[in-house]
Design an enzyme around this catalytic site. Structure first.
Site, PDB file in Angstrom:
ATOM      1  N   ARG A 154       0.812  -1.221   0.000  1.00 33.73           N
ATOM      2  CA  ARG A 154       0.000   0.000   0.000  1.00 33.73           C
ATOM      3  C   ARG A 154       0.845   1.271   0.000  1.00 33.73           C
ATOM      4  O   ARG A 154       0.514   2.255  -0.659  1.00 33.73           O
ATOM      5  CB  ARG A 154      -0.900  -0.021   1.241  1.00 33.73           C
TER       6      ARG A 154
ATOM      7  N   GLU B 214     -13.769   6.301  -3.707  1.00 35.40           N
ATOM      8  CA  GLU B 214     -13.406   4.909  -3.420  1.00 35.40           C
ATOM      9  C   GLU B 214     -14.196   4.068  -4.414  1.00 35.40           C
ATOM     10  O   GLU B 214     -15.423   3.981  -4.328  1.00 35.40           O
ATOM     11  CB  GLU B 214     -13.757   4.523  -1.982  1.00 35.40           C
TER      12      GLU B 214
END
Length: 437
Positions: free
Chosen positions: A255, A398
Site C-alpha cells: 500500500r 473509493e
C-alpha cells in the site's frame, strides 16, 4: 534482411517477456491459504475488541511476525470490517472472533487464487505489444513500464492537446509523470490522481482509460470540449510508482511508499496520511510498521511533496480529485475534524449529482458525504489539505467494489468501473466550469 529474421525477433521478444514474467512471479510474496474475512460487529463493545485486534496486529510469535492486513478498518457497527489473515493465523483469529461472539464470513477463500488468475490474464495481454493507444488493452491490468509507454504514446499521438510534465522523482528515482491536457495558456486547472495507494490497481487502470477518453473526446464531445476550452486537466496516473512497481515484483498487496524508515525494519509511509493538515492526528499512526503510518514529518514523501509544490506553484487549480478503491464512496472534506467545511452544502449536492450519474449505466450505488461521517476520522489526507489551500471542489472516490473482491477486483470490471466513474467526474468538472470562484 530476410523476412524470417523479423519473425524470429518477434518470437524471441515474446519469449523474453514470458521468461521475465515467470521470474517475477516466482519472486513474489505468496498469499496461498490467506483468507479475507468480512466481520460484522453488533455493537460498540465488539468494535472496541476489533480495534484492540488492530492495535495488536502482530500475533504471538518468536522472531518474525505476520501482520494482519485490514482492508476495511473497524469504525462503527454500520460498516463491515475486512481483514486479510495469513493461513498460519486463521485458527487464532477465528477463535478470537468466535470466543467474543463476533460474526464473520469468509469473503475470499484463498487470495492466491485471485492473484494467480490476475497474473494469467496479464500474461496473455503481454503477448500483444500495442503500437498505439488504440491497440492498448484497457480491459487488463498493466505494469509500470507499460503505463509509462502508454503515456508517451498518447503524447506523441496528440501533440496539440497532450503533454507530459515530470513534477518530481520518487524515492527510488522514478519520474512522477503528469499528463497535461490543454488548449490554451494561463488557464485554471483541474487535477485528477490515481494510484496513491499502490495496491488499488483498478485506479491506475481507470487512469489510463480516463486519459484516452479525454484525448479522443476533445472536439467530439460538447461537454468535455467546453471544459477544455476553459480549463487545463492534469492527470497523474501512477502517483506512487515505487509502491506500484513493488506490487508487480514482490507484494501484490503493498500500500505504502518504499522509503526506508530509520531505526525500523519496516518500509514506507502511507502517502495519504503524509499531508500537512492536522498531521499526526487521529486516524493516522506513528508506528512505521502500520499501513497508515504518517511518516517522520509532513510532506516527507517525495511523491506527496511533488504534488504539494505543483499545487502551490500552479496557484489556479479549481478542482482536485483523488481516486482510490474500494468501498464505493464519494467523499469530501473534512476527515480530521467533525466541523463541517464551509462549502458543505454545495459539496454535498454536487456529490449527490455525481453519484446519481455514476449509477445510471450499471446501477452501482455509492455512499457520499464528508470523510469523517462516511468512514472514519483521518488526519493528513490530500483532499483536506487541498481544500484548505482554497481548492473548493476537493473530492476522493473509493471505487468498486463493496467487498466481494476488494483490492483484487477482476480485470473484466475495469472498463465498467472507469466508465461509470467518468460520468461522475464529468459532473464535477462541468460544475467547476459553470461555478467560477
Amino acid at each position: 534482411m530476410p523476412q524470417g529474421s523479423s519473425a524470429t525477433r518477434g518470437t524471441m521478444r515474446k519469449l523474453l517477456i514470458l521468461a521475465s514474467l515467470i521470474l517475477a512471479i516466482f519472486g513474489r510474496k505468496t498469499f496461498e491459504g490467506h483468507q479475507v474475512l468480512r466481520i460484522t460487529a453488533a455493537n460498540d463493545v465488539q468494535i472496541s475488541l476489533l480495534k484492540n485486534l488492530t492495535d495488536h496486529e502482530y500475533l504471538e510469535c518468536l522472531s518474525t511476525c505476520v501482520q494482519l492486513d485490514f482492508w476495511r478498518e473497524p469504525v462503527h457497527e454500520s460498516l463491515p470490517v475486512d481483514v486479510r489473515v495469513p493461513s498460519t493465523n486463521l485458527h487464532r483469529v477465528k477463535s478470537f472472533l468466535k470466543n467474543n461472539k463476533i460474526h464473520y464470513k469468509i469473503m475470499i477463500q484463498d487470495l492466491q487464487v485471485l492473484v494467480d488468475k490476475e497474473q494469467q490474464e496479464m500474461m496473455r495481454s503481454h503477448a500483444h505489444q500495442p503500437k498505439s493507444t488504440e491497440d492498448f488493452d484497457y480491459a487488463n491490468y498493466h505494469t509500470l513500464d507499460e503505463i509509462y509507454s502508454f503515456i508517451d504514446m498518447l503524447v506523441k499521438e496528440n501533440p496539440q492537446l497532450v503533454s507530459k510534465i515530470v513534477i518530481g522523482k520518487s524515492y527510488e528515482r522514478r519520474p512522477l509523470n503528469v499528463l497535461k491536457f490543454s488548449t490554451g495558456s494561463n488557464r485554471p486547472g483541474i487535477w485528477i490522481d490515481t494510484g496513491i495507494h499502490s495496491r488499488e490497481w483498478v485506479t491506475q487502470a481507470c487512469g489510463t482509460w480516463f486519459a484516452k477518453m479525454i484525448a479522443t473526446s476533445y472536439k467530439r464531445d460538447r461537454a468535455l470540449t467546453a471544459i477544455l476550452n476553459k480549463f487545463d486537466i492534469f492527470l497523474e496516473i501512477v502517483t506512487n510508482p515505487d509502491g506500484f512497481q513493488f506490487t508487480h515484483t514482490s507484494d501484490r498487496m503493498w500500500r505504502k511508499t518504499r522509503k526506508p524508515n530509520p531505526g525500523s525494519p519496516c518500509i514506507g509511509v502511507d502517502p495519504n496520511r503524509n499531508w500537512d493538515v492536522n498531521f499526526g492526528g487521529p486516524g493516522s499512526f506513528n508506528n512505521p510498521c502500520d499501513e497508515r503510518y504518517y511518516g517522520p514529518y509532513a510532506n516527507s514523501e517525495s511523491e506527496v511533496k511533488a504534488i504539494v509544490d505543483f499545487v502551490k506553484s500552479h496557484g489556479k487549480l479549481k478542482a482536485f480529485v483523488s481516486i482510490h478503491s474500494y468501498s464505493q464512496f464519494l467523499l469530501y472534506p473534512y476527515g480530521y475534524t467533525e466541523t463541517p467545511c464551509r462549502d458543505q452544502a454545495e459539496l454535498y449536492n454536487l456529490a449527490w449529482k455525481a453519484v446519481t450519474a455514476l449509477s445510471r449505466p450499471y446501477g452501482t450505488r455509492y455512499r457520499f458525504g464528508s470523510i469523517i461521517n462516511v468512514i472514519y476520522q483521518a488526519s493528513g489526507s490530500s483532499i483536506d489539505w487541498t481544500y484548505n489551500q482554497g481548492i473548493k471542489y476537493s473530492y476522493a472516490f473509493e471505487l468498486r467494489d463493496t467487498g466481494h473482491f476488494g483490492f483484487a477486483l477482476p480485470a473484466d470490471q475495469i472498463i465498467p468501473t472507469a466508465y461509470e466513474t467518468w460520468l461522475a467526474l464529468m459532473v464535477i468538472m462541468e460544475h467547476t466550469k459553470n461555478n467560477p470562484y
